[in-house]
Design an enzyme around this catalytic site. Sequence first.
Site, PDB file in Angstrom:
ATOM      1  N   CYS A  54      -0.927   0.022  -1.815  1.00  8.67           N
ATOM      2  CA  CYS A  54      -0.279   1.231  -2.299  1.00  8.67           C
ATOM      3  C   CYS A  54       1.185   0.939  -2.638  1.00  8.67           C
ATOM      4  O   CYS A  54       1.460   0.224  -3.594  1.00  8.67           O
ATOM      5  CB  CYS A  54      -0.436   2.362  -1.284  1.00  8.67           C
ATOM      6  SG  CYS A  54      -0.121   4.010  -1.979  1.00  8.67           S
TER       7      CYS A  54
ATOM      8  N   HIS B  90      -6.307   2.412   0.243  1.00 15.77           N
ATOM      9  CA  HIS B  90      -5.875   1.976   1.572  1.00 15.77           C
ATOM     10  C   HIS B  90      -7.027   1.455   2.430  1.00 15.77           C
ATOM     11  O   HIS B  90      -7.631   2.222   3.187  1.00 15.77           O
ATOM     12  CB  HIS B  90      -5.232   3.156   2.311  1.00 15.77           C
ATOM     13  CG  HIS B  90      -3.891   3.559   1.801  1.00 15.77           C
ATOM     14  ND1 HIS B  90      -2.723   3.076   2.332  1.00 15.77           N
ATOM     15  CD2 HIS B  90      -3.529   4.412   0.806  1.00 15.77           C
ATOM     16  CE1 HIS B  90      -1.686   3.605   1.697  1.00 15.77           C
ATOM     17  NE2 HIS B  90      -2.148   4.422   0.762  1.00 15.77           N
TER      18      HIS B  90
ATOM     19  N   GLU C   6      -6.808  -0.268   5.107  1.00 15.93           N
ATOM     20  CA  GLU C   6      -6.434  -0.216   6.526  1.00 15.93           C
ATOM     21  C   GLU C   6      -6.751   1.143   7.145  1.00 15.93           C
ATOM     22  O   GLU C   6      -6.730   1.289   8.375  1.00 15.93           O
ATOM     23  CB  GLU C   6      -4.943  -0.550   6.692  1.00 15.93           C
ATOM     24  CG  GLU C   6      -3.958   0.552   6.369  1.00 15.93           C
ATOM     25  CD  GLU C   6      -3.713   0.775   4.875  1.00 15.93           C
ATOM     26  OE1 GLU C   6      -2.872   1.630   4.535  1.00 15.93           O
ATOM     27  OE2 GLU C   6      -4.375   0.097   4.047  1.00 15.93           O
TER      28      GLU C   6
END
Length: 278
Positions: free
Chosen positions: A111, A242, A244
């Site tokens: 990002c 994302h 994660e």
Amino acid sequence: MVDHGGVQVRPKEVKVCVLRIEGTNCEDEMAYAFRAVGAQAELVHLKQLTGAVPGEKRRNLEEYDVLALPGGFSAGDYVRAGAIFAARMKSAIGTDITRFVEDGRPVLGVCNGFQVLVELGLLPAFDETMSKTATAALYTNNSGRFECRPTILRNDNRGKCIFTSSIAKGKILMIPSAHAEGNLMSLDPDFIQKLEDNDQVVFRYVKEDGSKAEYPWNPNGSRSDIAGICNPAGNVMGMMPHPERVITRYTHADWTRNRPSADGDGLPIFRSVIEKLK
């Protein structure tokens, strides 16, 4: 690849630098993701690498095997998203970063981290490790607003990118997006073709069945539905969604309805790095 003297590396011996400044806000999730695959992840402020802290807090980029740039709004995203973070890095530790990449060590930007890598010139980096000026940019979403939604990605890399080395080509993943400036563009008319020719396209936005995306499946309007790219060597990757945030199935948007395993769709990206370093 990082030189460990020919000795097989155990995951716990892989050291990850999760770099932050004011405004980054996904560093904890990024560190957790690497720890979930057994690596040692440390949150490091840029000042610790530039020496602008007391001696005991200083760090050297050479100490780490992986560099990760998290999401957020670094320096308030003033000027352009990621521009100030990139400028500070380039002026203070640009030589260290270039050497880090040329050593073959992995660099991940997610990002805002992707935006920083583009501003740094580490992506797409067609002609040199770190371009002197940015040759692409992540522009404002076509919708004109912040897009926060589950997105479906397809791995379109043909094998160059180490971050997808454990993911089958064509594999579909659900990775959430949350950004206002994710529209990858360049003034180079051959930009997309160069990415294709160099096997630098990693992820594309698609529909749930893997077919071509349009809004909202492509949340930003990025050309050729590109969601993530790597450098020509394959050890630097930037992506807007994302991974994660979906390390476990329990943080998937549909986790109560679809739980084939405890692993989230983002986990293989981090596992790929560790497997490659081993």
